[in-house]
Design a protein around this motif. Structure first.
Motif, mmCIF file in Angstrom:
data_model
loop_
_atom_site.group_PDB
_atom_site.id
_atom_site.type_symbol
_atom_site.label_atom_id
_atom_site.label_comp_id
_atom_site.label_asym_id
_atom_site.label_seq_id
_atom_site.Cartn_x
_atom_site.Cartn_y
_atom_site.Cartn_z
ATOM 1 N N LEU A 234 0.848 -1.157 -0.238
ATOM 2 C CA LEU A 234 0.005 -0.095 0.103
ATOM 3 C C LEU A 234 1.016 1.356 -0.067
ATOM 4 N N GLY A 235 0.177 2.189 -0.729
ATOM 5 C CA GLY A 235 1.249 3.616 -1.036
ATOM 6 C C GLY A 235 0.418 4.516 0.415
ATOM 7 N N GLY A 236 1.402 5.540 0.592
ATOM 8 C CA GLY A 236 0.650 6.657 1.347
ATOM 9 C C GLY A 236 0.044 6.216 2.545
ATOM 10 N N ALA A 237 0.530 5.294 3.425
ATOM 11 C CA ALA A 237 0.104 4.639 4.623
ATOM 12 C C ALA A 237 1.032 4.551 5.718
ATOM 13 N N ASP A 238 0.829 4.515 7.122
ATOM 14 C CA ASP A 238 1.714 4.194 8.019
ATOM 15 C C ASP A 238 1.300 2.736 8.725
ATOM 16 N N ALA A 239 2.297 2.300 9.233
ATOM 17 C CA ALA A 239 2.250 0.730 9.466
ATOM 18 C C ALA A 239 1.083 0.595 10.874
ATOM 19 N N ALA A 240 1.181 1.697 11.823
ATOM 20 C CA ALA A 240 0.148 1.675 12.952
ATOM 21 C C ALA A 240 -1.142 1.462 12.470
ATOM 22 N N SER A 241 -1.595 2.884 11.709
ATOM 23 C CA SER A 241 -2.987 2.785 11.470
ATOM 24 C C SER A 241 -3.437 1.693 10.452
ATOM 25 N N THR A 242 -2.687 1.413 9.584
ATOM 26 C CA THR A 242 -2.860 0.453 8.718
ATOM 27 C C THR A 242 -3.146 -0.990 9.339
ATOM 28 N N ARG A 243 -2.273 -1.295 10.195
ATOM 29 C CA ARG A 243 -2.548 -2.502 11.001
ATOM 30 C C ARG A 243 -3.747 -2.308 11.968
ATOM 31 N N ALA A 244 -4.153 -1.197 12.503
ATOM 32 C CA ALA A 244 -5.476 -1.164 13.134
ATOM 33 C C ALA A 244 -6.750 -1.252 12.339
ATOM 34 N N ALA A 245 -6.657 -0.719 11.097
ATOM 35 C CA ALA A 245 -7.726 -0.771 10.424
ATOM 36 C C ALA A 245 -8.181 -2.286 9.791
ATOM 37 N N PHE A 246 -6.968 -2.790 9.461
ATOM 38 C CA PHE A 246 -7.267 -4.299 8.909
ATOM 39 C C PHE A 246 -7.473 -5.297 10.033
ATOM 40 N N GLU A 247 -6.962 -5.126 11.309
ATOM 41 C CA GLU A 247 -7.277 -6.007 12.301
ATOM 42 C C GLU A 247 -8.787 -6.047 12.564
ATOM 43 N N ARG A 248 -9.435 -5.106 12.197
ATOM 44 C CA ARG A 248 -10.969 -5.185 12.525
ATOM 45 C C ARG A 248 -11.756 -5.892 11.386
ATOM 46 N N VAL A 249 -11.129 -6.468 10.392
ATOM 47 C CA VAL A 249 -11.524 -7.394 9.269
ATOM 48 C C VAL A 249 -11.775 -8.697 9.839
ATOM 49 N N PRO A 250 -13.134 -9.111 9.597
ATOM 50 C CA PRO A 250 -13.448 -10.467 10.200
ATOM 51 C C PRO A 250 -12.819 -11.748 9.611
ATOM 52 N N GLY A 251 -12.103 -12.669 10.444
ATOM 53 C CA GLY A 251 -11.523 -13.719 9.830
ATOM 54 C C GLY A 251 -10.107 -13.596 9.464
ATOM 55 N N ILE A 252 -9.500 -12.360 9.816
ATOM 56 C CA ILE A 252 -8.173 -12.075 9.341
ATOM 57 C C ILE A 252 -7.174 -12.693 10.670
ATOM 58 N N GLU A 253 -6.263 -13.505 10.249
ATOM 59 C CA GLU A 253 -5.284 -14.041 11.204
ATOM 60 C C GLU A 253 -3.971 -13.839 10.589
ATOM 61 N N VAL A 264 3.277 1.000 3.071
ATOM 62 C CA VAL A 264 3.201 -0.460 4.054
ATOM 63 C C VAL A 264 3.017 -1.819 3.214
ATOM 64 N N GLN A 265 3.786 -2.581 3.478
ATOM 65 C CA GLN A 265 3.348 -4.253 3.053
ATOM 66 C C GLN A 265 2.584 -4.914 4.146
ATOM 67 N N LEU A 266 1.740 -5.436 3.712
ATOM 68 C CA LEU A 266 0.743 -6.271 4.845
ATOM 69 C C LEU A 266 0.902 -7.776 4.152
ATOM 70 N N SER A 267 0.909 -8.610 5.067
ATOM 71 C CA SER A 267 0.653 -10.106 4.691
ATOM 72 C C SER A 267 -0.394 -10.671 5.850
ATOM 73 N N ALA A 268 -1.243 -11.663 5.546
ATOM 74 C CA ALA A 268 -2.076 -12.319 6.508
ATOM 75 C C ALA A 268 -3.002 -13.181 5.872
ATOM 76 N N THR A 269 -3.698 -14.132 6.567
ATOM 77 C CA THR A 269 -4.416 -14.872 6.132
ATOM 78 C C THR A 269 -6.160 -14.729 6.443
ATOM 79 N N ILE A 270 -6.821 -15.044 5.614
ATOM 80 C CA ILE A 270 -8.175 -14.670 5.520
ATOM 81 C C ILE A 270 -9.069 -15.908 5.626
ATOM 82 N N GLU A 271 -9.861 -16.289 6.570
ATOM 83 C CA GLU A 271 -10.916 -17.453 6.641
ATOM 84 C C GLU A 271 -12.064 -16.869 6.601
ATOM 85 N N GLY A 272 -13.097 -17.194 5.622
ATOM 86 C CA GLY A 272 -14.274 -16.782 5.263
ATOM 87 C C GLY A 272 -14.479 -15.982 4.176
ATOM 88 N N SER A 273 -15.284 -14.859 4.064
ATOM 89 C CA SER A 273 -15.601 -14.232 3.101
ATOM 90 C C SER A 273 -14.468 -13.175 3.029
#
Length: 329
Positions: A234-253, A264-273
């Motif tokens: 992602l461009g134009g983002a900071d790690a802390a606020s981006t992490r906080a936003a994506f932590e609210r995504v259902p099923g993210i691990e 910021v570069q993100l990696s994760a596993t998503i289960e469900g929709s």
């Protein structure tokens, strides 16, 4: 069309030890069916029941329309079987041993054609049939075992860990033989620890754990289609606020956020929709996005974990579960 193998409520007990718990299994004609499970899951017990090496404590088993205990030699001639622990000894050469098997397994008057098939298979697998079988290495004995199973072109092949001791090139040739068998209309039941074999050849798969089928379906469904690995830059983002936003995504691990030169570069596993993840992603400038399905090995390891934790259900087409002591294989 009648299934090649029909197993209903198969139960096997050794004294107080339960090896199989009310097992149900169906294998359709002309398909490759993979049976996966750790040591002690019950794979070998199941296969030995199908060929009447052992008999069930309860339940029903039908193979090629017959009960194994009543089918006798006529049924066994229609099956090619490789046991999980293959013991070939004696002074007889590979040729003489296979000639004996040809008389036992081949149809009347066809032993010569069966032996021609055996020689062709020996050339493909790279084994010298002139040597006494007792002098052969484990891998070459395994090749002889495969030849005796395939050479009479049986309607059903039951293969228990068939590539044990084989080098990678021979394993590849074996997989070609399995595909050819399916194309010829034969049915293959394949038990294996080598998940890539199952992934490359099987039409359907059942996962055994502690004597029970904990999940079954086609290979695609057992890749946990509702689980995905994602990587995004992602461009134009900071790690802390981006992490906080994506932590609210259902099923993210397993969310990991790292700073790179442009954002910021993100990696994760998503289960469900995946829809909530995509909607969150829409708020950012996306430079790169990768979405991957897990391979079969990762999926099966998750299913083993689910079998030990009955409160969580595996995301497959059909599930069966229950806890209990691990049975013998």
């Amino acid at each position: 069309m009648t299934d090649t193998i029909e197993v209903r409520a198969l139960h096997k007990r050794y004294g107080r030890h339960i090896a199989l718990h009310e097992l149900d299994l169906n294998v359709r004609p002309g398909t490759v069916f993979g049976l996966i499970g750790p040591n002690g899951a019950g794979k070998t017990t199941t296969l030995r029941t199908l060929v009447d090496v052992i008999r069930p404590s309860s339940g029903t088993v039908r193979v090629l329309g017959e009960e194994p205990r009543r089918g006798g030699p006529s049924l066994r001639r229609r099956i090619g079987y490789v046991p999980g622990e293959l013991h070939l000894e004696g002074r007889a050469s590979g040729h003489r041993l296979l000639a004996f098997y040809a008389e036992v397994s081949g149809a009347a008057g066809s032993s010569a054609s069966v032996l021609r098939s055996a020689r062709d298979l020996a050339d493909r697998l790279g084994v010298d049939l002139n040597r006494p079988v007792r002098t052969l290495s484990k891998g070459n004995k395994q090749k002889v075992g495969l030849i005796q199973a395939f050479m009479h072109r049986p309607e059903l092949l039951i293969l228990d860990e068939p590539t044990s001791g084989l080098d990678p090139l021979v394993q590849r040739e074996f997989l070609t033989m399995v595909r050819e068998a399916r194309e010829a209309g034969q049915t293959v039941l394949l038990s294996s620890h080598v998940l890539s074999e199952i992934q490359q050849t099987a039409d359907e798969v059942a996962v055994l754990s502690a004597g029970r089928i904990v999940a079954d379906g086609d290979v695609a469904s057992l890749r946990l289609g509702s689980m995905r690995r994602v990587r995004v830059r992602l461009g134009g983002a900071d790690a802390a606020s981006t992490r906080a936003a994506f932590e609210r995504v259902p099923g993210i691990e397993g969310l990991d956020a790292a700073v790179h030169a442009e954002g910021v570069q993100l990696s994760a596993t998503i289960e469900g929709s995946i829809d909530p993840f995509v909607k969150t992603l829409a708020q950012y400038e996306v430079h790169e996005l990768t979405v991957e399905e897990p391979d079969l090995e990762e999926s099966v390891l998750r299913l083993y974990g689910d079998a030990e934790a009955p409160t969580k259900k595996p995301t497959t087409r059909r599930t069966r579960r229950g806890d209990g002591r691990e049975g013998r294989s």
